[in-house]
Write a protein that holds these residues in place. Structure first.
Motif, PDB file in Angstrom:
ATOM      1  N   ALA A  74      48.736  50.300  35.445  1.00  0.00           N
ATOM      2  CA  ALA A  74      48.621  51.235  34.321  1.00  0.00           C
ATOM      3  C   ALA A  74      48.724  50.493  32.991  1.00  0.00           C
ATOM      4  CB  ALA A  74      49.702  52.306  34.418  1.00  0.00           C
ATOM      5  N   ARG A  75      49.645  49.549  32.921  1.00  0.00           N
ATOM      6  CA  ARG A  75      49.798  48.767  31.695  1.00  0.00           C
ATOM      7  C   ARG A  75      48.554  47.912  31.449  1.00  0.00           C
ATOM      8  NH1 ARG A  75      54.170  45.610  32.742  1.00  0.00           N
ATOM      9  NH2 ARG A  75      55.565  47.302  32.218  1.00  0.00           N
ATOM     10  N   ARG A  76      48.003  47.333  32.522  1.00  0.00           N
ATOM     11  CA  ARG A  76      46.820  46.495  32.390  1.00  0.00           C
ATOM     12  C   ARG A  76      45.591  47.312  31.972  1.00  0.00           C
ATOM     13  NH1 ARG A  76      44.392  43.266  37.529  1.00  0.00           N
ATOM     14  NH2 ARG A  76      44.589  41.243  36.555  1.00  0.00           N
ATOM     15  N   ALA A  77      45.447  48.515  32.521  1.00  0.00           N
ATOM     16  CA  ALA A  77      44.266  49.327  32.247  1.00  0.00           C
ATOM     17  C   ALA A  77      44.355  50.078  30.929  1.00  0.00           C
ATOM     18  CB  ALA A  77      44.041  50.318  33.381  1.00  0.00           C
ATOM     19  N   PHE A  78      45.520  50.635  30.601  1.00  0.00           N
ATOM     20  CA  PHE A  78      45.617  51.529  29.448  1.00  0.00           C
ATOM     21  C   PHE A  78      46.671  51.132  28.433  1.00  0.00           C
ATOM     22  CE2 PHE A  78      44.207  54.187  33.052  1.00  0.00           C
ATOM     23  CZ  PHE A  78      42.945  54.498  32.573  1.00  0.00           C
ATOM     24  N   GLY A  79      47.336  50.018  28.652  1.00  0.00           N
ATOM     25  CA  GLY A  79      48.351  49.595  27.708  1.00  0.00           C
ATOM     26  C   GLY A  79      49.655  50.358  27.890  1.00  0.00           C
ATOM     27  N   PRO A  80      50.492  50.352  26.853  1.00  0.00           N
ATOM     28  CA  PRO A  80      51.796  51.023  26.963  1.00  0.00           C
ATOM     29  C   PRO A  80      51.674  52.535  27.197  1.00  0.00           C
ATOM     30  CG  PRO A  80      51.693  49.672  24.973  1.00  0.00           C
ATOM     31  CD  PRO A  80      50.349  49.633  25.594  1.00  0.00           C
ATOM     32  N   GLN A  81      50.598  53.151  26.679  1.00  0.00           N
ATOM     33  CA  GLN A  81      50.414  54.584  26.887  1.00  0.00           C
ATOM     34  C   GLN A  81      50.159  54.884  28.370  1.00  0.00           C
ATOM     35  OE1 GLN A  81      48.623  52.840  24.636  1.00  0.00           O
ATOM     36  NE2 GLN A  81      49.388  53.581  22.659  1.00  0.00           N
ATOM     37  N   GLY A  82      49.404  54.046  29.043  1.00  0.00           N
ATOM     38  CA  GLY A  82      49.160  54.230  30.468  1.00  0.00           C
ATOM     39  C   GLY A  82      50.428  54.081  31.279  1.00  0.00           C
ATOM     40  N   LEU A  83      51.241  53.104  30.900  1.00  0.00           N
ATOM     41  CA  LEU A  83      52.520  52.922  31.576  1.00  0.00           C
ATOM     42  C   LEU A  83      53.385  54.166  31.405  1.00  0.00           C
ATOM     43  CD1 LEU A  83      54.633  51.189  33.021  1.00  0.00           C
ATOM     44  CD2 LEU A  83      55.256  50.270  30.782  1.00  0.00           C
ATOM     45  N   ALA A  84      53.451  54.693  30.189  1.00  0.00           N
ATOM     46  CA  ALA A  84      54.243  55.900  29.940  1.00  0.00           C
ATOM     47  C   ALA A  84      53.689  57.086  30.722  1.00  0.00           C
ATOM     48  CB  ALA A  84      54.275  56.208  28.445  1.00  0.00           C
ATOM     49  N   ALA A  85      52.373  57.224  30.794  1.00  0.00           N
ATOM     50  CA  ALA A  85      51.761  58.334  31.524  1.00  0.00           C
ATOM     51  C   ALA A  85      52.089  58.262  33.008  1.00  0.00           C
ATOM     52  CB  ALA A  85      50.249  58.339  31.313  1.00  0.00           C
ATOM     53  N   VAL A  86      52.044  57.077  33.589  1.00  0.00           N
ATOM     54  CA  VAL A  86      52.370  56.921  35.005  1.00  0.00           C
ATOM     55  C   VAL A  86      53.843  57.238  35.254  1.00  0.00           C
ATOM     56  CG1 VAL A  86      52.627  55.220  36.858  1.00  0.00           C
ATOM     57  CG2 VAL A  86      50.522  55.317  35.546  1.00  0.00           C
ATOM     58  N   LEU A  87      54.723  56.782  34.369  1.00  0.00           N
ATOM     59  CA  LEU A  87      56.142  57.076  34.535  1.00  0.00           C
ATOM     60  C   LEU A  87      56.419  58.570  34.434  1.00  0.00           C
ATOM     61  CD1 LEU A  87      57.740  54.131  32.536  1.00  0.00           C
ATOM     62  CD2 LEU A  87      57.824  54.517  35.003  1.00  0.00           C
ATOM     63  N   VAL A  88      55.809  59.245  33.467  1.00  0.00           N
ATOM     64  CA  VAL A  88      56.016  60.683  33.310  1.00  0.00           C
ATOM     65  C   VAL A  88      55.461  61.433  34.520  1.00  0.00           C
ATOM     66  CG1 VAL A  88      55.312  62.700  31.953  1.00  0.00           C
ATOM     67  CG2 VAL A  88      56.159  60.660  30.802  1.00  0.00           C
ATOM     68  N   ALA A  89      54.260  61.066  34.974  1.00  0.00           N
ATOM     69  CA  ALA A  89      53.672  61.729  36.138  1.00  0.00           C
ATOM     70  C   ALA A  89      54.538  61.527  37.377  1.00  0.00           C
ATOM     71  CB  ALA A  89      52.259  61.211  36.392  1.00  0.00           C
ATOM     72  N   HIS A  90      55.061  60.342  37.547  1.00  0.00           N
ATOM     73  CA  HIS A  90      55.918  60.062  38.699  1.00  0.00           C
ATOM     74  C   HIS A  90      57.208  60.871  38.627  1.00  0.00           C
ATOM     75  CE1 HIS A  90      57.489  57.847  42.082  1.00  0.00           C
ATOM     76  NE2 HIS A  90      58.581  57.587  41.392  1.00  0.00           N
ATOM     77  N   MET A  91      57.812  60.968  37.449  1.00  0.00           N
ATOM     78  CA  MET A  91      59.040  61.746  37.304  1.00  0.00           C
ATOM     79  C   MET A  91      58.790  63.231  37.547  1.00  0.00           C
ATOM     80  SD  MET A  91      61.147  59.813  34.216  1.00  0.00           S
ATOM     81  CE  MET A  91      60.588  60.988  33.062  1.00  0.00           C
ATOM     82  N   LEU A  92      57.677  63.772  37.049  1.00  0.00           N
ATOM     83  CA  LEU A  92      57.361  65.183  37.268  1.00  0.00           C
ATOM     84  C   LEU A  92      57.107  65.466  38.749  1.00  0.00           C
ATOM     85  CD1 LEU A  92      55.067  65.936  34.207  1.00  0.00           C
ATOM     86  CD2 LEU A  92      57.402  66.745  34.590  1.00  0.00           C
ATOM     87  N   PHE A  93      56.377  64.572  39.410  1.00  0.00           N
ATOM     88  CA  PHE A  93      56.095  64.739  40.835  1.00  0.00           C
ATOM     89  C   PHE A  93      57.382  64.699  41.645  1.00  0.00           C
ATOM     90  CE2 PHE A  93      54.940  62.825  44.972  1.00  0.00           C
ATOM     91  CZ  PHE A  93      54.145  63.848  45.452  1.00  0.00           C
ATOM     92  N   ALA A  94      58.212  63.692  41.405  1.00  0.00           N
ATOM     93  CA  ALA A  94      59.468  63.563  42.145  1.00  0.00           C
ATOM     94  C   ALA A  94      60.397  64.738  41.849  1.00  0.00           C
ATOM     95  CB  ALA A  94      60.149  62.240  41.798  1.00  0.00           C
ATOM     96  N   GLY A  95      60.448  65.179  40.598  1.00  0.00           N
ATOM     97  CA  GLY A  95      61.286  66.322  40.253  1.00  0.00           C
ATOM     98  C   GLY A  95      60.806  67.605  40.914  1.00  0.00           C
ATOM     99  N   GLY A  96      59.498  67.799  40.984  1.00  0.00           N
ATOM    100  CA  GLY A  96      58.954  68.974  41.658  1.00  0.00           C
ATOM    101  C   GLY A  96      59.259  68.974  43.141  1.00  0.00           C
ATOM    102  N   LEU A  97      59.131  67.808  43.782  1.00  0.00           N
ATOM    103  CA  LEU A  97      59.476  67.708  45.198  1.00  0.00           C
ATOM    104  C   LEU A  97      60.955  67.977  45.428  1.00  0.00           C
ATOM    105  CD1 LEU A  97      57.451  64.617  46.465  1.00  0.00           C
ATOM    106  CD2 LEU A  97      57.075  67.013  47.003  1.00  0.00           C
TER     107      LEU A  97
END
Length: 129
Positions: A74-97
């Protein structure tokens, strides 16, 4: 008893939903509603998109090692914003589960407590598929 049968059925359905995923379980109904031609067309589009996503992940992942390959991609493809997006998506997914598992466990414990205490049973919630 009927309480035990319903409880076991709910557990089996929850296990299948978690193992197979809602999309795999809903696909036959979606194809039936869309018709054979429309349903197969949509399924082919999903297959092509999944293949393209897998190939993109493989090409981005080449040369990335370490403990956190998705974060590095994510960092390689989209920079710091991509890294943040992946972290937020992962936290939302894990929290929903986590929330879904806690609701399921509390329902099952409530049913077990009612059955063990002999107070009868409250109406059982229907599993949403």
């Amino acid at each position: 008893s009927s309480i035990g049968q319903v409880g076991r059925t709910e557990v089996v359905v929850n296990i299948f939903v978690n193992l197979l995923g809602v999309g795999a379980l809903a696909a036959p109904r979606a194809v039936a509603r869309a018709g054979i031609v429309g349903g197969l067309f949509v399924l082919l589009i999903v297959v092509a998109a999944s293949k393209q996503a897998l190939l993109l992940l493989l090409s981005l992942g080449s040369g990335i090692g370490g403990d956190r390959p998705y974060l590095d991609m994510a960092r390689r493809a989209f920079g710091p914003q991509g890294l943040a997006a992946v972290l937020v998506a992962h936290m939302l997914f894990a929290g929903g589960l986590l929330a879904a598992y806690l609701v399921t466990i509390s329902d099952l414990l409530g049913q077990a407590a009612a059955a063990l205490s002999g107070r009868g049973s409250a109406p059982l919630p229907r599993a949403a598929l």
